[in-house]
Design a protein around this motif. Structure first.
Motif, short mmCIF file in Angstrom:
data_model
loop_
_atom_site.label_atom_id
_atom_site.label_comp_id
_atom_site.label_asym_id
_atom_site.label_seq_id
_atom_site.Cartn_x
_atom_site.Cartn_y
_atom_site.Cartn_z
N UNK A 49 -0.68 -18.39 -6.32
CA UNK A 49 -0.80 -17.06 -5.71
C UNK A 49 0.57 -16.38 -5.60
N UNK A 50 1.58 -17.14 -5.23
CA UNK A 50 2.93 -16.57 -5.16
C UNK A 50 3.38 -16.05 -6.53
N UNK A 51 3.05 -16.77 -7.57
CA UNK A 51 3.38 -16.30 -8.92
C UNK A 51 2.65 -14.99 -9.22
N UNK A 52 1.38 -14.93 -8.88
CA UNK A 52 0.59 -13.72 -9.11
C UNK A 52 1.19 -12.52 -8.38
N UNK A 53 1.56 -12.72 -7.11
CA UNK A 53 2.16 -11.65 -6.30
C UNK A 53 3.40 -11.08 -7.00
N UNK A 54 4.24 -11.97 -7.49
CA UNK A 54 5.49 -11.52 -8.09
C UNK A 54 5.28 -10.89 -9.46
N UNK A 55 4.38 -11.44 -10.26
CA UNK A 55 4.10 -10.85 -11.56
C UNK A 55 3.49 -9.46 -11.42
N UNK A 56 2.61 -9.31 -10.45
CA UNK A 56 2.00 -7.99 -10.25
C UNK A 56 3.04 -6.97 -9.79
N UNK A 57 3.94 -7.38 -8.91
CA UNK A 57 4.99 -6.47 -8.44
C UNK A 57 5.90 -6.06 -9.60
N UNK A 58 6.34 -7.02 -10.39
CA UNK A 58 7.20 -6.71 -11.53
C UNK A 58 6.49 -5.79 -12.51
N UNK A 59 5.24 -6.07 -12.79
CA UNK A 59 4.49 -5.28 -13.76
C UNK A 59 4.32 -3.84 -13.30
N UNK A 60 3.97 -3.67 -12.02
CA UNK A 60 3.71 -2.33 -11.51
C UNK A 60 4.99 -1.58 -11.15
N UNK A 61 5.86 -2.22 -10.34
CA UNK A 61 7.04 -1.53 -9.81
C UNK A 61 8.11 -1.33 -10.87
N UNK A 62 8.35 -2.35 -11.67
CA UNK A 62 9.42 -2.27 -12.67
C UNK A 62 8.96 -1.68 -13.99
N UNK A 63 7.76 -2.11 -14.42
CA UNK A 63 7.33 -1.79 -15.78
C UNK A 63 6.29 -0.68 -15.86
N UNK A 64 5.80 -0.22 -14.71
CA UNK A 64 4.86 0.90 -14.71
C UNK A 64 3.45 0.55 -15.14
N UNK A 65 3.10 -0.72 -15.19
CA UNK A 65 1.74 -1.11 -15.57
C UNK A 65 0.80 -0.87 -14.39
N UNK A 66 -0.41 -0.49 -14.69
CA UNK A 66 -1.39 -0.21 -13.65
C UNK A 66 -2.68 -0.99 -13.92
N UNK A 67 -3.31 -1.42 -12.85
CA UNK A 67 -4.64 -2.02 -12.98
C UNK A 67 -5.62 -0.93 -13.40
N UNK A 68 -6.66 -1.28 -14.16
CA UNK A 68 -7.70 -0.30 -14.45
C UNK A 68 -8.38 0.13 -13.16
N UNK A 69 -8.87 1.37 -13.09
CA UNK A 69 -9.52 1.84 -11.86
C UNK A 69 -10.72 0.96 -11.51
N UNK A 70 -10.88 0.63 -10.24
CA UNK A 70 -12.01 -0.22 -9.84
C UNK A 70 -13.33 0.51 -10.04
N UNK A 71 -14.35 -0.25 -10.38
CA UNK A 71 -15.68 0.30 -10.58
C UNK A 71 -16.67 -0.53 -9.77
N UNK A 72 -17.29 0.06 -8.73
CA UNK A 72 -17.20 1.46 -8.31
C UNK A 72 -15.88 1.76 -7.60
N UNK A 73 -15.52 3.05 -7.43
CA UNK A 73 -14.27 3.41 -6.75
C UNK A 73 -14.23 2.86 -5.32
N UNK A 74 -13.02 2.63 -4.84
CA UNK A 74 -12.86 2.11 -3.48
C UNK A 74 -13.21 3.19 -2.46
N UNK A 75 -14.00 2.81 -1.48
CA UNK A 75 -14.47 3.78 -0.50
C UNK A 75 -13.81 3.63 0.87
#
Length: 279
Positions: A49-75
């Motif tokens: 989980x710690x690895x996941x947390x850091x990879x997601x932060x690097x991908x989004x904050x540093x590299x601009x990667x985004x998760x696909x929009x959730x389906x259905x949208x978050x309410x």
């Protein structure tokens, strides 16, 4: 008392990372399978989980990667929590295919890169994601970075507990964690009514502790650093109880049993409800 200040902790990430890698490289094969307080997760699962947390932060904050929009949208908040829990569970399940050596090597790489990233960020720029457990719809990066530190610290502490390793509870580490986690207090008290000027003081004992005061102001609660001279209620708890409760390591009932509440008990008990994680 004085208003709480931004928590600037970018410099702590490399050292916290070094502590984690030294811990993991010293574990036995049996240690990796030991249970933790994180639900059904073992030591290996928490490390994954710690690895996941850091990879997601690097991908989004540093590299601009985004998760696909959730389906259905978050309410709402519950949908956000459900999405986070699903993403966490999916990754941990996949990571059970990896060896402890692979996880540790990847964590070493990701953690060093995360420390480098944190050193480059403007703490007063807008955060990509708000700190929702504090009730914020928008946050500054310093708060998001501090929240990230609490995530990395408390999961490492869960591993340390599981394998009986020395805790990272010196003031250098735990005080900024506690200071960050306590920013959830005004949101925790949002439905608690009191007269204007009412003060509830929280004292955390131990090397990493301190004093904080909630003040009722203009139909809301504000958090201050330091002690009020005339609180209607004083809540005293040790640092171990504080961080464990705020990260779901203790139940509300267990936390109440370990607290001292002096004065108006009804105004002190909500402290035991506080969670500073998405739950």
């Amino acid at each position: 008392m004085e208003p709480v200040q931004p928590i600037l902790i970018a410099a702590l990430f490399p050292g916290l990372h070094e502590e984690l890698i030294a811990l993991l490289r010293g574990l036995s094969s049996d240690d990796w399978g030991k249970p933790t307080v994180a639900g059904a997760w073992t030591v290996q699962d928490v490390a994954a989980h710690l690895l996941d947390v850091q990879l997601r932060r690097l991908s989004a904050q540093r590299d601009g990667a985004r998760l696909p929009p959730p389906d259905p949208p978050l309410a709402g908040y519950a949908d956000i929590v459900a999405l986070i829990n699903r993403l966490n569970a999916e990754w941990v399940e996949v990571a059970r295919r990896f060896s402890s050596r692979v996880l540790t090597d990847w964590l070493d790489l990701a953690g060093r890169q995360l420390g480098e990233l944190m050193a480059t960020l403007d703490p007063f720029a807008p955060a990509m994601i708000s700190v929702a457990w504090a009730g914020e719809e928008t946050s500054l990066l310093w708060f998001d970075m501090a929240r990230e530190l609490t995530e990395l610290w408390h999961h490492q502490q869960q591993i340390r507990d599981a394998v009986n390793a020395p805790p990272l509870t010196a003031r250098k580490w735990l005080h900024p964690v506690l200071d960050t986690l306590l920013r959830a207090l005004p949101h925790t008290y949002r439905d608690v009514n009191a007269n204007e000027g009412t003060c509830v003081m929280v004292e955390i004992t131990g090397e990493a502790g301190g004093e904080w005061t909630l003040v009722r102001e203009e139909a809301a609660w504000s958090l201050y650093a330091g002690a009020s001279g005339e609180p209607v209620c004083r809540v005293v708890l040790d640092q171990d109880t504080a961080w464990r409760r705020m990260t779901k390591g203790l139940t509300e009932e267990q936390a109440l049993a370990r607290m001292e509440i002096v004065g108006d008990r009804a105004l002190g008990e909500p402290v035991a409800k506080m969670l500073s994680v998405m739950a």
